[in-house]
Design a protein around this motif. Structure first.
Motif, PDB file in Angstrom:
ATOM      1  N   GLN A  98      -3.889  14.720   9.297  1.00 34.03           N
ATOM      2  CA  GLN A  98      -3.491  15.129  10.576  1.00 34.03           C
ATOM      3  C   GLN A  98      -3.266  13.824  11.501  1.00 34.03           C
ATOM      4  O   GLN A  98      -2.158  13.626  12.428  1.00 34.03           O
ATOM      5  N   ARG A  99      -4.156  12.669  11.472  1.00 33.68           N
ATOM      6  CA  ARG A  99      -3.978  11.522  12.026  1.00 33.68           C
ATOM      7  C   ARG A  99      -2.910  10.741  11.485  1.00 33.68           C
ATOM      8  O   ARG A  99      -2.060  10.062  12.446  1.00 33.68           O
ATOM      9  N   LEU A 113      -7.208   1.537   5.604  1.00 35.86           N
ATOM     10  CA  LEU A 113      -7.568   2.282   7.020  1.00 35.86           C
ATOM     11  C   LEU A 113      -6.206   2.123   7.837  1.00 35.86           C
ATOM     12  O   LEU A 113      -6.438   2.577   8.999  1.00 35.86           O
ATOM     13  N   GLY A 114      -5.206   1.453   7.262  1.00 36.69           N
ATOM     14  CA  GLY A 114      -3.934   1.307   8.205  1.00 36.69           C
ATOM     15  C   GLY A 114      -4.022   0.260   8.911  1.00 36.69           C
ATOM     16  O   GLY A 114      -3.426   0.240  10.042  1.00 36.69           O
ATOM     17  N   ARG A 148     -16.402   8.502   7.657  1.00 37.12           N
ATOM     18  CA  ARG A 148     -15.482   8.890   6.765  1.00 37.12           C
ATOM     19  C   ARG A 148     -14.742  10.487   7.205  1.00 37.12           C
ATOM     20  O   ARG A 148     -15.557  11.132   7.456  1.00 37.12           O
ATOM     21  N   LEU A 149     -13.480  10.454   7.043  1.00 31.46           N
ATOM     22  CA  LEU A 149     -12.594  11.522   7.415  1.00 31.46           C
ATOM     23  C   LEU A 149     -12.343  12.510   5.951  1.00 31.46           C
ATOM     24  O   LEU A 149     -12.398  11.835   5.132  1.00 31.46           O
ATOM     25  N   GLY A 150     -12.308  13.838   6.367  1.00 37.11           N
ATOM     26  CA  GLY A 150     -11.989  14.498   5.299  1.00 37.11           C
ATOM     27  C   GLY A 150     -10.441  14.532   5.057  1.00 37.11           C
ATOM     28  O   GLY A 150      -9.596  13.974   6.098  1.00 37.11           O
ATOM     29  N   TYR A 188      -7.146   5.552   1.077  1.00 36.35           N
ATOM     30  CA  TYR A 188      -8.038   5.667   1.934  1.00 36.35           C
ATOM     31  C   TYR A 188      -9.267   6.451   1.070  1.00 36.35           C
ATOM     32  O   TYR A 188     -10.346   5.650   1.067  1.00 36.35           O
ATOM     33  N   SER A 189      -9.070   7.074   0.377  1.00 38.73           N
ATOM     34  CA  SER A 189     -10.177   7.794  -0.550  1.00 38.73           C
ATOM     35  C   SER A 189     -10.508   6.741  -1.351  1.00 38.73           C
ATOM     36  O   SER A 189     -11.928   6.737  -1.733  1.00 38.73           O
TER      37      SER A 189
END
Length: 367
Positions: free
Chosen positions: A30-31, A190-191, A22-24, A59-60
């Motif tokens: 940014q991605r 997640l795209g 998991r990303l912050g 996403y969250s």
């Protein structure tokens, strides 16, 4: 009895322990903004920022399938919320199966170009695989008048929005967790969208015969072929009812498999041909692996004439490889023969003259 129940529960408890991916919020955004790296998008920076916020919320909240409807009649749980995209994929597969079974419909052959090489991308030149596919296509159309569909996997590298995402190996957790057709994608949170497999599944299903033409890439089949192969695992024992496992519930899937899974062979009985070509090494191994894979899915071989591994321009310069193919009339004839043998077998199969040996025998170990 209580001890048995506890033991059963322990047997289906999913194993966990891998670090979270998991990303912050900052890294995610940014991605996301890298999708708009071109300076032409700078004028819409504020709009992109708002889109990034919406994407972050999706996403969250893990909104994998944001649009659903009730499964309805015919499913284990009619009240389960199914992705409308998966339902559409299932309906396309079912329609393809009806075309396959229609005795009045023309015979159908699927020919697959496994090379990623194309003049429309960096190589600047067509592939030899594509040329061999065209030889096979013309031979079948001219000789039998069948409907021939060409699946050109080079479009993964040359066409906008063409993707085949990797298999997540749901089957290895439990057979019932692998849905037919695959429900892992799209995953909007997640795209992971524009997956090509929902278009590819019906091509395999409607076909009476499948011919794969691929080069050797580092002793193996090409990466496009391998991506497709892995995502076809759901065709070999996959679960056609996601409501049975409440989507992706691994414990329910384990329970379903251990209760007695029938491993449905969704592509059983189709005929196949394989052509693998190389320039130095590895062709025989790649051909062997492909043929074994197709047999394991219960597709039927046509015979030795339809399974080829050949070298074109053996240890010759790559720059003149097309000239080597021009000169190699034997390879051209062999590929044409493989296509015609497949077509002949399909014609015989559809009139009951080419039966599967041992079709009524039960496999003691289906998976």
């Amino acid at each position: 009895m209580a001890e048995q129940t506890q033991s059963d529960k322990a047997g289906i408890e999913p194993r966990k322990g891998m670090p979270s991916p998991r990303l912050g919020e900052a890294e995610f955004k940014q991605r996301y903004r890298k999708l708009f790296y071109d300076p032409a998008f700078e004028a819409e920076a504020d709009a992109i920022g708002r889109l990034a916020q919406i994407a972050w919320q999706a996403y969250s909240n893990e909104r994998k399938s944001p649009v659903t409807r009730k499964a309805g009649q015919g499913f284990h749980d009619p009240g389960y919320d199914l992705s409308v995209e998966w339902i559409a994929a299932r309906e396309a597969v079912e329609a393809a199966q009806r075309r396959h079974e229609d005795v009045a419909a023309p015979s159908r052959i699927l020919i697959i170009n496994g090379s990623s090489r194309s003049e429309h991308t960096c190589p600047g030149e067509m592939s030899k695989s594509f040329r061999l596919v065209e030889l096979a296509r013309r031979a079948i159309v001219d000789g039998h008048g069948f409907l021939v569909e060409v699946l050109d996997l080079s479009r993964l590298a040359s066409e906008y929005g063409r993707k085949i995402y990797p298999c997540k190996a749901c089957f290895s957790t439990a057979a019932a967790l692998c849905h037919w057709p695959c429900s892992c994608y799209p995953n909007h949170s997640l795209g992971q969208v524009q997956d090509w497999m929902n278009d590819i599944y019906p091509l395999w299903v409607e076909a009476h015969g499948v011919m794969i033409v691929t080069p050797v890439n580092w002793y193996q089949t090409s990466s496009p072929i391998k991506l497709m192969m892995d995502r076809l695992v759901c065709a070999d024992g996959g679960n056609p009812d996601p409501s049975l496992t409440q989507g992706k519930d691994p414990a329910l899937a384990k329970q379903a498999e251990l209760s007695g899974w029938d491993y449905p062979r969704h592509l059983e009985g189709r005929l196949f041909s394989v052509v693998v070509h190389g320039d130095t090494e590895g062709a025989a191994n790649a051909r062997h692996a492909l043929a074994d894979w197709l047999r394991s899915m219960k597709l039927d071989p046509v015979g030795e004439i339809a399974e080829l591994d050949r070298y074109i321009g053996y240890w010759m310069p790559y720059a003149t490889s097309h000239d080597e193919l021009d000169a190699d009339k034997d390879v051209q004839i062999a590929v044409t023969n493989a296509a015609l043998a497949l077509a002949e077998a399909v014609a015989r199969r559809r009139t009951g003259q080419f039966s599967t040996i041992g079709a009524d025998l039960k496999d003691p170990r289906p998976k």
